[in-house]
Design an enzyme around this catalytic site. Structure first.
Site, PDB file in Angstrom:
ATOM      1  N   HIS A 145      -3.761   4.554 -18.841  1.00  0.00           N
ATOM      2  CA  HIS A 145      -4.887   3.669 -18.544  1.00  0.00           C
ATOM      3  C   HIS A 145      -5.277   3.638 -17.068  1.00  0.00           C
ATOM      4  O   HIS A 145      -6.452   3.436 -16.756  1.00  0.00           O
ATOM      5  CB  HIS A 145      -4.576   2.239 -18.998  1.00  0.00           C
ATOM      6  N   CYS A 176      11.692   2.531  -2.458  1.00  0.00           N
ATOM      7  CA  CYS A 176      12.374   1.753  -1.417  1.00  0.00           C
ATOM      8  C   CYS A 176      13.407   0.919  -2.170  1.00  0.00           C
ATOM      9  O   CYS A 176      13.668   1.192  -3.357  1.00  0.00           O
ATOM     10  CB  CYS A 176      11.394   0.932  -0.581  1.00  0.00           C
ATOM     11  N   ASP A 182      12.586   5.312   1.665  1.00  0.00           N
ATOM     12  CA  ASP A 182      13.281   4.838   2.862  1.00  0.00           C
ATOM     13  C   ASP A 182      14.774   4.875   2.533  1.00  0.00           C
ATOM     14  O   ASP A 182      15.185   5.415   1.478  1.00  0.00           O
ATOM     15  CB  ASP A 182      12.774   3.440   3.278  1.00  0.00           C
ATOM     16  N   HIS A 238     -11.492   4.077 -19.561  1.00  0.00           N
ATOM     17  CA  HIS A 238     -10.673   3.788 -18.374  1.00  0.00           C
ATOM     18  C   HIS A 238     -11.228   4.449 -17.112  1.00  0.00           C
ATOM     19  O   HIS A 238     -10.928   4.016 -16.007  1.00  0.00           O
ATOM     20  CB  HIS A 238      -9.230   4.229 -18.614  1.00  0.00           C
ATOM     21  N   THR A 269      13.467  -2.252  -3.379  1.00  0.00           N
ATOM     22  CA  THR A 269      12.906  -2.946  -4.556  1.00  0.00           C
ATOM     23  C   THR A 269      11.714  -2.217  -5.156  1.00  0.00           C
ATOM     24  O   THR A 269      11.299  -2.518  -6.274  1.00  0.00           O
ATOM     25  CB  THR A 269      12.390  -4.337  -4.143  1.00  0.00           C
TER      26      THR A 269
HETATM   27  C1  RB5 Z   1      15.042  -2.138   3.265  1.00  0.00           C
HETATM   28  O1  RB5 Z   1      16.169  -2.890   3.542  1.00  0.00           O
HETATM   29  C2  RB5 Z   1      14.188  -2.822   2.200  1.00  0.00           C
HETATM   30  O2  RB5 Z   1      13.555  -3.937   2.770  1.00  0.00           O
HETATM   31  C3  RB5 Z   1      13.163  -1.849   1.650  1.00  0.00           C
HETATM   32  O3  RB5 Z   1      13.835  -0.765   1.096  1.00  0.00           O
HETATM   33  C4  RB5 Z   1      12.272  -2.364   0.550  1.00  0.00           C
HETATM   34  O4  RB5 Z   1      12.997  -2.940  -0.497  1.00  0.00           O
HETATM   35  C5  RB5 Z   1      11.121  -3.160   0.963  1.00  0.00           C
HETATM   36  O5  RB5 Z   1      10.284  -3.617   0.137  1.00  0.00           O
END
Ligand code: RB5
Length: 149
Positions: free
Chosen positions: A99, A66, A10, A134, A68
Site C-alpha cells: 500500500h 538504530c 548506527d 494507492h 529502536t
Molecule cells: C543510540 O543509543 C540510540 O539512541 C539510537 O540507536 C536510536 O535508538 C535512536 O532512535
C-alpha cells in the site's frame, strides 16, 4: 539483474545489521553503507547519508537500523521521495510495500530477535507495490511534503 539493496545503521543497530547483511546477499547485491563498528555514531548522519545514496540512485532500496528504529525512521522520512516504514512484524512489512510502496525498511536493532528480523526483511524484499488506488496517495505525500518546505 539483481536489485541493489543498501543497508545502514548506527551503533544501536550494528549487530543486527551484520546478521541481515548475510540475508541480503542471498537476494540481492548488498551495499553496506556503514556504520562499520560498535563505536558510537550519530544516527542522523549515518542514516541521512544512506538516504542520500538512495535518492542519488546508488541503491534501489534501503534497510536502516538504530536501537529502536525510531530515530532512523524520523530522519529518513525528512527526505522527499523517501517512504520509510518502521516495521515490527511481517504484516506491517508486507503492507508497507503493498500500500505505501516503502522504499526504506526501518528496524530496531535492540527490539527484534534475529529470526523475526529475517522474516520481516524477507517479506519486505519479496512483496510488490499494488499500485492502483494507492498510487495517487503516494503522489499526494510527495506534493504535501514539497509544499510544506
Ligand atoms: C543510540 O543509543 C540510540 O539512541 C539510537 O540507536 C536510536 O535508538 C535512536 O532512535
Amino acid at each position: 539483474m539483481k536489485e541493489k539493496i543498501g543497508i545502514a545503521s548506527d551503533h544501536g543497530g550494528f549487530e543486527l545489521k551484520e546478521i541481515l547483511k548475510e540475508e541480503l546477499k542471498k537476494h540481492s547485491e548488498m551495499v553496506d553503507l556503514g556504520t562499520h563498528s560498535q563505536e558510537s555514531v550519530d544516527y542522523p548522519q549515518v542514516i541521512g547519508s544512506a538516504c542520500q545514496s538512495l535518492l542519488e540512485g546508488k541503491v534501489d532500496r534501503l534497510v536502516v537500523l538504530c536501537g529502536t528504529g525510531i530515530g532512523a525512521s524520523i530522519i529518513a522520512n525528512r527526505y522527499n521521495g523517501i517512504r520509510a516504514a518502521l516495521c515490527h512484524d511481517e504484516f506491517t512489512a508486507e503492507m508497507s510495500r503493498r500500500h505505501n510502496n516503502s522504499n526504506v525498511l526501518v528496524l530496531g536493532g535492540r527490539i527484534l530477535g534475529k529470526d523475526l528480523a529475517i522474516r520481516i526483511l524477507e517479506k519486505w524484499l519479496n512483496t510488490e507495490f499494488e499500485g492502483g488506488r494507492h498510487e495517487k496517495r503516494i503522489l499526494m505525500i510527495e506534493e504535501i511534503s514539497k509544499a510544506s518546505k
